[in-house]
Design a protein around this motif. Sequence first.
Motif, short mmCIF file in Angstrom:
data_model
loop_
_atom_site.label_atom_id
_atom_site.label_comp_id
_atom_site.label_asym_id
_atom_site.label_seq_id
_atom_site.Cartn_x
_atom_site.Cartn_y
_atom_site.Cartn_z
N PRO A 15 0.86 -1.12 0.01
CA PRO A 15 0.19 0.01 -0.09
C PRO A 15 0.92 1.17 0.07
O PRO A 15 2.11 1.47 0.71
N PRO A 16 0.28 2.33 -0.65
CA PRO A 16 1.29 3.57 -0.72
C PRO A 16 1.36 4.19 0.76
O PRO A 16 2.53 4.70 0.71
N ILE A 56 0.04 6.13 10.97
CA ILE A 56 -1.39 5.66 10.65
C ILE A 56 -1.27 4.24 10.75
O ILE A 56 -0.66 3.62 10.15
N PRO A 57 -2.15 3.55 11.63
CA PRO A 57 -1.98 2.18 11.66
C PRO A 57 -2.76 1.25 10.59
O PRO A 57 -3.22 1.88 9.64
N ILE A 58 -2.23 0.09 10.28
CA ILE A 58 -2.64 -0.74 9.27
C ILE A 58 -4.17 -0.91 9.49
O ILE A 58 -4.55 -1.37 10.49
N LEU A 59 -4.89 -0.77 8.40
CA LEU A 59 -6.53 -1.22 8.49
C LEU A 59 -6.61 -2.06 7.59
O LEU A 59 -5.94 -2.69 6.76
N TRP A 60 -7.98 -2.65 7.35
CA TRP A 60 -8.50 -4.11 6.46
C TRP A 60 -7.96 -3.46 5.20
O TRP A 60 -7.60 -4.48 4.41
N ARG A 61 -8.20 -2.24 4.70
CA ARG A 61 -8.26 -2.06 3.43
C ARG A 61 -6.47 -2.05 2.86
O ARG A 61 -6.40 -2.38 1.54
N ASP A 62 -5.79 -1.79 3.78
CA ASP A 62 -4.40 -2.02 3.55
C ASP A 62 -3.95 -3.42 3.22
O ASP A 62 -3.27 -3.91 2.27
N PHE A 65 -5.39 -4.55 0.07
CA PHE A 65 -4.52 -4.13 -1.23
C PHE A 65 -3.58 -5.21 -1.74
O PHE A 65 -3.44 -5.02 -2.85
N VAL A 66 -2.79 -5.74 -0.77
CA VAL A 66 -2.08 -6.92 -1.01
C VAL A 66 -2.67 -8.14 -1.33
O VAL A 66 -2.28 -8.70 -2.42
#
Length: 372
Positions: A15-16, A56-62, A65-66
């Motif tokens: 993720p970016p 910013i913590p890792i979220l489900w959308r991150d 993305f993978v």
Amino acid sequence: MESETDMEKLAAILPPKVTNHFKHLNMSDVVEITLDMGRLPEIRHAGGRIDCVGNIPILWRDLSFVCEKFPQLKNESFCEVPETLHRIKTAKDSQGKIIGISCSVGRFVTDSIDCISDVATKDKNILYIGRKKSGKTTKLRETAILLSTQMNKNVVVVDPYRDILGESDALHPVLKNVKRVTGNEGDFKKDLMLEAREIYNPDVIIVDEITTRQEIQVIKTLVADGVKVVASVLGTNLESLMKNPILFDMIGGIKTVTFSENEEKEENVLRADRPEFTRIHQPIFDTVIEILSVNMFSIYEDTVEAVDSILQRCPIDPDVRKAGPVNFFDERYKDSNFDVNSKKDVRVKSMKAIIQESFFHGASWMGQNFIA
């Protein structure tokens, strides 16, 4: 060039919010990138340092993305980034939902066997001995590249778990001349070695971590058929292998010597002065290389002499070498009459040069544009 290109491929699947920080960090020694739900992204370096990037913590959308780029992660716990040695591993909760992703950064280590390239390129069977995580698999990979690219040998790697050449079916360009035999779950390494001989008729077979008597018997068959074998085994040194009752057959086997009292009296020799053990037969491997560290080796070019000297309690000193920075070509090779085997410190074309050439010629295959 090779490491940068591979890191770009890894960055393309992250993720970016993570990759935006790459340009501000030294990524040359990164070994792992971890994305855990609810935590900051972590970038681990070889020296043990950990960089927590962003705020910013890792979220489900991150994580999604993978995962969208690797659909197989729904059923598998790991996969590999195509045409690289990078591996993606997942952590799942009790319901099978992915809650964390770990990206192990894999690189083709270059030049670590240049100091022993004169030994590796000889027409002899070679056995690497090393502890876990000592770099045995890396040395086998480099040996495969050296023999296939520089010596034009038909090299087949027996890679049942895809540890040597990577998980992807599309091999890295530097491995373009190397063939591979892999297996399904339950396939035995000994069967894959025989399959490699039948399918490819190889000059060299490379196999990692010999562990059973059955595998040793197959290697004997391959050697008898004229196939060069380069293998590795888990151990600390040659003497530790001699004490292994399963694996010592590779270096000639060991048996106890017994003497009667009459024999001792006739020769007037004390029992303490007699050897207690002797070698049974000719070793399978002509040369043994102990891996002392990532770039340091102890070489016994004549296994018979080395084993017999240890059994006679007067071990010979090995040839200890350490890898260092090398040029792309050794100046001595400008002389076409130079004998490669005449000096111990001679080097064939360096691994760095081989990889550079592979990337140059394989640029169109990779879909990359390189500027000389």
